[in-house]
Design a protein around this motif. Structure first.
Motif, PDB file in Angstrom:
ATOM      1  N   SER A  74      -4.330   4.236  -2.486  1.00 52.61           N
ATOM      2  CA  SER A  74      -3.459   3.936  -3.623  1.00 52.61           C
ATOM      3  C   SER A  74      -3.211   2.438  -3.709  1.00 52.61           C
ATOM      4  O   SER A  74      -3.453   1.687  -2.745  1.00 52.61           O
ATOM      5  CB  SER A  74      -2.120   4.651  -3.471  1.00 52.61           C
ATOM      6  N   LEU A  75      -2.704   1.984  -4.835  1.00 53.27           N
ATOM      7  CA  LEU A  75      -2.398   0.561  -4.999  1.00 53.27           C
ATOM      8  C   LEU A  75      -1.356   0.120  -3.980  1.00 53.27           C
ATOM      9  O   LEU A  75      -1.475  -0.961  -3.396  1.00 53.27           O
ATOM     10  CB  LEU A  75      -1.904   0.283  -6.417  1.00 53.27           C
ATOM     11  N   ASP A  76      -0.329   0.933  -3.754  1.00 52.01           N
ATOM     12  CA  ASP A  76       0.716   0.546  -2.804  1.00 52.01           C
ATOM     13  C   ASP A  76       0.149   0.392  -1.394  1.00 52.01           C
ATOM     14  O   ASP A  76       0.461  -0.580  -0.689  1.00 52.01           O
ATOM     15  CB  ASP A  76       1.843   1.584  -2.807  1.00 52.01           C
ATOM     16  N   GLU A  77      -0.676   1.364  -0.964  1.00 52.26           N
ATOM     17  CA  GLU A  77      -1.239   1.259   0.382  1.00 52.26           C
ATOM     18  C   GLU A  77      -2.240   0.123   0.466  1.00 52.26           C
ATOM     19  O   GLU A  77      -2.311  -0.583   1.472  1.00 52.26           O
ATOM     20  CB  GLU A  77      -1.904   2.574   0.798  1.00 52.26           C
ATOM     21  N   PHE A  78      -3.012  -0.075  -0.577  1.00 48.31           N
ATOM     22  CA  PHE A  78      -3.949  -1.196  -0.632  1.00 48.31           C
ATOM     23  C   PHE A  78      -3.214  -2.514  -0.461  1.00 48.31           C
ATOM     24  O   PHE A  78      -3.602  -3.373   0.338  1.00 48.31           O
ATOM     25  CB  PHE A  78      -4.690  -1.169  -1.968  1.00 48.31           C
ATOM     26  N   THR A  79      -2.130  -2.677  -1.207  1.00 46.11           N
ATOM     27  CA  THR A  79      -1.337  -3.911  -1.128  1.00 46.11           C
ATOM     28  C   THR A  79      -0.797  -4.109   0.281  1.00 46.11           C
ATOM     29  O   THR A  79      -0.866  -5.218   0.836  1.00 46.11           O
ATOM     30  CB  THR A  79      -0.169  -3.854  -2.133  1.00 46.11           C
ATOM     31  N   SER A  80      -0.285  -3.046   0.863  1.00 47.56           N
ATOM     32  CA  SER A  80       0.273  -3.136   2.211  1.00 47.56           C
ATOM     33  C   SER A  80      -0.782  -3.518   3.231  1.00 47.56           C
ATOM     34  O   SER A  80      -0.539  -4.366   4.106  1.00 47.56           O
ATOM     35  CB  SER A  80       0.911  -1.792   2.591  1.00 47.56           C
ATOM     36  N   ARG A  81      -1.956  -2.950   3.115  1.00 46.83           N
ATOM     37  CA  ARG A  81      -2.998  -3.219   4.107  1.00 46.83           C
ATOM     38  C   ARG A  81      -3.603  -4.598   3.928  1.00 46.83           C
ATOM     39  O   ARG A  81      -3.911  -5.281   4.911  1.00 46.83           O
ATOM     40  CB  ARG A  81      -4.075  -2.128   4.034  1.00 46.83           C
ATOM     41  N   ILE A  82      -3.760  -5.050   2.702  1.00 46.99           N
ATOM     42  CA  ILE A  82      -4.288  -6.392   2.461  1.00 46.99           C
ATOM     43  C   ILE A  82      -3.303  -7.440   2.959  1.00 46.99           C
ATOM     44  O   ILE A  82      -3.678  -8.406   3.647  1.00 46.99           O
ATOM     45  CB  ILE A  82      -4.595  -6.602   0.964  1.00 46.99           C
ATOM     46  N   ARG A  83      -2.036  -7.252   2.634  1.00 52.08           N
ATOM     47  CA  ARG A  83      -1.028  -8.233   3.044  1.00 52.08           C
ATOM     48  C   ARG A  83      -0.686  -8.115   4.534  1.00 52.08           C
ATOM     49  O   ARG A  83      -0.119  -9.034   5.111  1.00 52.08           O
ATOM     50  CB  ARG A  83       0.230  -8.056   2.196  1.00 52.08           C
ATOM     51  N   GLY A  84      -1.036  -6.988   5.141  1.00 52.57           N
ATOM     52  CA  GLY A  84      -0.750  -6.799   6.552  1.00 52.57           C
ATOM     53  C   GLY A  84      -1.775  -7.427   7.477  1.00 52.57           C
ATOM     54  O   GLY A  84      -1.611  -7.400   8.694  1.00 52.57           O
ATOM     55  N   ARG A  85      -2.834  -7.979   6.934  1.00 51.69           N
ATOM     56  CA  ARG A  85      -3.874  -8.617   7.744  1.00 51.69           C
ATOM     57  C   ARG A  85      -4.055 -10.051   7.254  1.00 51.69           C
ATOM     58  O   ARG A  85      -4.568 -10.280   6.165  1.00 51.69           O
ATOM     59  CB  ARG A  85      -5.181  -7.836   7.622  1.00 51.69           C
ATOM     60  N   ASN A  86      -3.615 -11.006   8.030  1.00 53.07           N
ATOM     61  CA  ASN A  86      -3.735 -12.405   7.647  1.00 53.07           C
ATOM     62  C   ASN A  86      -5.176 -12.875   7.767  1.00 53.07           C
ATOM     63  O   ASN A  86      -5.875 -12.551   8.728  1.00 53.07           O
ATOM     64  CB  ASN A  86      -2.839 -13.282   8.527  1.00 53.07           C
ATOM     65  N   GLY A  87      -5.621 -13.634   6.782  1.00 57.44           N
ATOM     66  CA  GLY A  87      -6.976 -14.166   6.832  1.00 57.44           C
ATOM     67  C   GLY A  87      -7.524 -14.414   5.445  1.00 57.44           C
ATOM     68  O   GLY A  87      -6.826 -14.272   4.442  1.00 57.44           O
ATOM     69  N   GLY A 134     -13.158 -11.732   4.395  1.00 64.16           N
ATOM     70  CA  GLY A 134     -13.210 -11.101   5.702  1.00 64.16           C
ATOM     71  C   GLY A 134     -12.338  -9.870   5.799  1.00 64.16           C
ATOM     72  O   GLY A 134     -12.700  -8.891   6.470  1.00 64.16           O
ATOM     73  N   VAL A 135     -11.191  -9.881   5.151  1.00 64.63           N
ATOM     74  CA  VAL A 135     -10.283  -8.741   5.200  1.00 64.63           C
ATOM     75  C   VAL A 135     -10.876  -7.554   4.435  1.00 64.63           C
ATOM     76  O   VAL A 135     -10.787  -6.408   4.874  1.00 64.63           O
ATOM     77  CB  VAL A 135      -8.898  -9.127   4.646  1.00 64.63           C
ATOM     78  N   LEU A 136     -11.505  -7.810   3.303  1.00 59.68           N
ATOM     79  CA  LEU A 136     -12.095  -6.726   2.502  1.00 59.68           C
ATOM     80  C   LEU A 136     -13.183  -5.970   3.257  1.00 59.68           C
ATOM     81  O   LEU A 136     -13.341  -4.763   3.068  1.00 59.68           O
ATOM     82  CB  LEU A 136     -12.697  -7.282   1.210  1.00 59.68           C
ATOM     83  N   VAL A 137     -13.941  -6.662   4.092  1.00 57.43           N
ATOM     84  CA  VAL A 137     -15.052  -5.998   4.789  1.00 57.43           C
ATOM     85  C   VAL A 137     -14.649  -5.471   6.158  1.00 57.43           C
ATOM     86  O   VAL A 137     -15.479  -4.893   6.866  1.00 57.43           O
ATOM     87  CB  VAL A 137     -16.268  -6.939   4.934  1.00 57.43           C
ATOM     88  N   ASP A 138     -13.385  -5.659   6.536  1.00 58.81           N
ATOM     89  CA  ASP A 138     -12.885  -5.132   7.803  1.00 58.81           C
ATOM     90  C   ASP A 138     -12.676  -3.624   7.648  1.00 58.81           C
ATOM     91  O   ASP A 138     -11.794  -3.184   6.915  1.00 58.81           O
ATOM     92  CB  ASP A 138     -11.571  -5.824   8.169  1.00 58.81           C
ATOM     93  N   GLN A 139     -13.483  -2.827   8.331  1.00 59.48           N
ATOM     94  CA  GLN A 139     -13.442  -1.375   8.157  1.00 59.48           C
ATOM     95  C   GLN A 139     -12.144  -0.752   8.656  1.00 59.48           C
ATOM     96  O   GLN A 139     -11.813   0.379   8.284  1.00 59.48           O
ATOM     97  CB  GLN A 139     -14.641  -0.732   8.838  1.00 59.48           C
ATOM     98  N   GLU A 140     -11.403  -1.466   9.485  1.00 60.74           N
ATOM     99  CA  GLU A 140     -10.107  -0.957   9.931  1.00 60.74           C
ATOM    100  C   GLU A 140      -9.033  -1.152   8.861  1.00 60.74           C
ATOM    101  O   GLU A 140      -7.991  -0.507   8.899  1.00 60.74           O
ATOM    102  CB  GLU A 140      -9.694  -1.634  11.234  1.00 60.74           C
ATOM    103  N   VAL A 141      -9.295  -2.036   7.919  1.00 57.62           N
ATOM    104  CA  VAL A 141      -8.373  -2.244   6.802  1.00 57.62           C
ATOM    105  C   VAL A 141      -8.710  -1.266   5.678  1.00 57.62           C
ATOM    106  O   VAL A 141      -7.849  -0.524   5.192  1.00 57.62           O
ATOM    107  CB  VAL A 141      -8.443  -3.702   6.292  1.00 57.62           C
TER     108      VAL A 141
END
Length: 287
Positions: A147-160, A164-171
């Motif tokens: 969802s948009l909310d979870e996407f926002t949380s995960r993107i903002r939860g990983r600094n960088g 690099g964050v988009l291709v991080d499979q853990e994100v």
């Protein structure tokens, strides 16, 4: 590297061609490709192919009531479906690019192959992919299900940097080098924009671009033969692997930043306010 759309299309192809058939033999020619030893490959013989799906970029072929052949094609791996194998003779270890062969009861089946000398293709014969395949157990939410909310949380939860964050499979699961270039181009974001500095509007635009790019690629890929998927992927790209060609949106020249073992492509006019990004090997990045 096959990404979410190609793996989804391969799963759909196997659902159409292989599900309902019985495995005659699972042959291993590259022992480094099969990462598990229990159950043995012989355990697949006599089991029906019951399903085909994916976990991010992992292809999951269900066998019988409780086995799964989970495949990560890595950078140079691919699946080749055969309507009929020319010879019934089992594969010999180290026989060319074929790593694993799955023979079905109607003489059809598929080969898992890998080109080049760096062998990264990985297959796992397991009962519980989420528990027994390390790469699957670490996956973040699927790029097409988040969802948009979870996407926002995960993107903002990983600094960088956002690339690099988009291709991080853990994100997020499923996005690789090629489609991340396309998503960032569609969202009009620099690959090196910092996640902590993205505005709400930019994150929303990134989410919309991700959904649009991935959904469109899946729709174009589903129904195609496995042999045609690579060409379809290349044909649909706007900036990735198009260095030196005109951007289809603004006409500017698509540029590249190279790293030790990969590269990214972008449009300076669309994504960086007209400022070229310096090659990381030569000078400091321009954001």
């Amino acid at each position: 590297m096959p990404e979410l759309p190609e793996v989804e299309a391969l799963a759909a192809f196997l659902r159409e061609r292989a599900v309902g058939h019985t495995v005659q033999r699972l042959e291993v020619a590259s022992f480094s490709a099969l990462k598990t030893y229990d159950p043995a490959p012989s355990a697949a013989a006599g089991l029906a192919v019951t399903s085909a799906g994916r976990h991010g970029k992992f292809l999951d072929v269900g066998l019988g009531p409780d086995l799964h052949l989970v495949i990560h094609l890595a950078r140079a791996g691919w699946l080749h479906y055969r309507e009929s194998f020319k010879s019934p003779t089992p594969l010999k270890p180290g026989s060319g690019p074929i790593a694993i062969r799955v023979r079905l009861d109607d003489e059809s089946g598929f080969d898992l192959t890998e080109a080049g000398t760096q062998k990264s293709l990985a297959a796992y014969l397991v009962r519980d992919p989420a528990a027994e395949v390390p790469g699957v157990s670490r996956l973040g939410p699927d790029a097409l299900a988040v969802s948009l909310d979870e996407f926002t949380s995960r993107i903002r939860g990983r600094n960088g940097q956002i690339k690099g964050v988009l291709v991080d499979q853990e994100v997020l699961a499923g996005i690789g080098n090629a489609y991340s270039d396309e998503i960032l181009h569609a969202a009009k974001l620099s690959p090196f924009a910092l996640t902590g500095k993205l505005t709400d509007e930019q994150v929303s635009a990134l989410y919309d671009a991700m959904r649009e790019i991935e959904t469109d690629a899946v729709q174009r890929s589903i129904g195609m033969k496995a042999a045609e998927l690579k060409g379809e992927k290349r044909a649909g790209m706007r900036v990735h692997a198009r260095t030196g060609l005109p951007c289809p949106v603004c006409g500017d020249t698509v540029r590249e930043v190279s790293f030790a073992d990969k590269s990214l492509q972008y449009c300076a006019t669309c994504q960086t306010g007209g400022k070229p990004l310096a090659d990381r090997r030569l000078s400091k990045l321009v954001r």
